[in-house]
Structure formats: C-alpha cells, structure tokens
Motif scaffolding. Structure first.
Motif, PDB file in Angstrom:
ATOM      1  N   ASP A 166       8.403 -17.403  11.066  1.00  0.00           N
ATOM      2  CA  ASP A 166       7.370 -16.758  10.255  1.00  0.00           C
ATOM      3  C   ASP A 166       7.620 -17.156   8.802  1.00  0.00           C
ATOM      4  OD1 ASP A 166       9.489 -15.181   9.284  1.00  0.00           O
ATOM      5  OD2 ASP A 166       8.896 -13.413  10.411  1.00  0.00           O
TER       6      ASP A 166
ATOM      7  N   LYS B 262       3.511 -14.433   6.116  1.00  0.00           N
ATOM      8  CA  LYS B 262       2.724 -15.238   7.067  1.00  0.00           C
ATOM      9  C   LYS B 262       3.402 -15.186   8.434  1.00  0.00           C
ATOM     10  CE  LYS B 262       0.503 -18.072   3.618  1.00  0.00           C
ATOM     11  NZ  LYS B 262      -0.887 -17.713   3.742  1.00  0.00           N
ATOM     12  N   LYS B 263       2.596 -15.313   9.485  1.00  0.00           N
ATOM     13  CA  LYS B 263       3.123 -15.132  10.850  1.00  0.00           C
ATOM     14  C   LYS B 263       3.342 -16.430  11.633  1.00  0.00           C
ATOM     15  CE  LYS B 263       2.813 -10.662  10.550  1.00  0.00           C
ATOM     16  NZ  LYS B 263       3.932 -10.134   9.820  1.00  0.00           N
ATOM     17  N   ASP B 264       2.561 -17.474  11.345  1.00  0.00           N
ATOM     18  CA  ASP B 264       2.606 -18.700  12.150  1.00  0.00           C
ATOM     19  C   ASP B 264       3.071 -19.857  11.279  1.00  0.00           C
ATOM     20  OD1 ASP B 264       2.253 -20.456  14.288  1.00  0.00           O
ATOM     21  OD2 ASP B 264       0.082 -20.609  14.036  1.00  0.00           O
TER      22      ASP B 264
ATOM     23  N   CYS C 146       2.860 -23.320   6.966  1.00  0.00           N
ATOM     24  CA  CYS C 146       2.209 -22.278   7.765  1.00  0.00           C
ATOM     25  C   CYS C 146       0.742 -22.607   8.020  1.00  0.00           C
ATOM     26  CB  CYS C 146       2.284 -20.932   7.027  1.00  0.00           C
ATOM     27  SG  CYS C 146       3.978 -20.367   6.750  1.00  0.00           S
TER      28      CYS C 146
END
Length: 161
Positions: free
Chosen positions: A134, A146-148, A159
């Motif tokens: 992440d 951010k997650k991805d 990301c």
C-alpha cells in the motif's frame, strides 16, 4: 490443407488413369512408364503434404499460460513525474518488461521475471523485486493512504489509486 486435398485428388485421378492405361500400355510394353509416373506423383505429393505439415507444426502455438502478475500490467504513478509501465514480454508466461522513470534523472526499460515474491529485475544500482504494497509501505508521503501500490524499495513506489 486445400492444397493437400487438391494434390491428393490429382494423385488419385492420375492413379486411376494410370490403372486404366496400364492394361493398354502393358500390351504395348509401356507398363514401366505408367508405374513410374504414378510413383513420381505420389513422391511429389508426399513432399508437399509433408512440408505443409512441418510448416503447420511451426505455426501452431498452444495457449499461453498467464503470468502470476498479469493484473499488474499497465501504468503505475509515482511522485514528481516518476512512473512504472508494466507490459508482458514477448512469449508471455512469467516474463515482463518494466519501463520506468525511477527518479528525476534516470529512466529505462528492464526485463522482469516473476518470482514468488514479485517481479525481479536488474537495473543500474542492483537487482530488485517489485512487490505489491500500500502507499504507506512505500515510505513516500505523497503515496500515503493509497491502497494499490507497487514498491521497489523504501522511498520508491508507484500506485494506481
């Protein structure tokens, strides 16, 4: 395939003609000529069909096994104009191409290969394994939350969200 069938039909036709002529030629002593003609046509047909099969064998390609990181293919964005574009390398499977602007002054395209930990690649400065994280794990303030993301090393990440 159409060419092979046409040649096969021609061969069959010639063989039939030859058989009919065989009786007439046998009495005239032309028996050997008819037999030779059929043998020559059959040999030529075998050569054409055989080479066609060999060519077809080279053209047939089985299904390409997807690589374990195919969902990573595409553009990933870093900070200050950095980016990572991942594409499948020719031949597919577990091979990838990584096109990167990895700092303000350096960019390049690098061959990558899937491993159980991520995509391994070598560029000036060493060998790295690109792995899924992440934004917080990149160590970059701009990517926090951010997650991805994909991380090369602490301080270098990209990301999608």
């Amino acid at each position: 395939m159409r060419k092979s069938l046409t040649i096969l039909m021609l061969t069959t036709g010639l063989a039939a003609c030859s058989s009919a002529d065989h009786g007439a030629n046998a009495s005239a002593g032309g028996d050997n000529d008819a037999g030779s003609a059929v043998v020559n046509v059959v040999d030529e047909t075998t050569d054409v069909i055989g080479s066609g099969i060999a060519d077809a064998g080279n053209a047939i390609v089985g299904p390409v096994k997807p690589g374990p990181y195919d969902d990573w293919v595409g553009r990933w964005v870093g900070v200050e104009g950095t980016y990572l574009d991942i594409t499948k390398a020719e031949g597919g499977g577990d091979k990838y191409l990584l096109k990167m602007q990895y700092d303000l002054d350096h960019n390049g395209t690098f061959d990558g290969v899937a491993t159980d930990k991520g995509i391994r690649f070598t560029r000036p400065g060493g060998t790295y394994v690109l792995h899924h994280t992440d934004g917080n794990a990149t160590g970059m303030k701009y990517l926090a939350g951010k997650k991805d993301c994909l991380t090369v090393e602490q301080g270098e990440g990209y990301c999608r969200d």
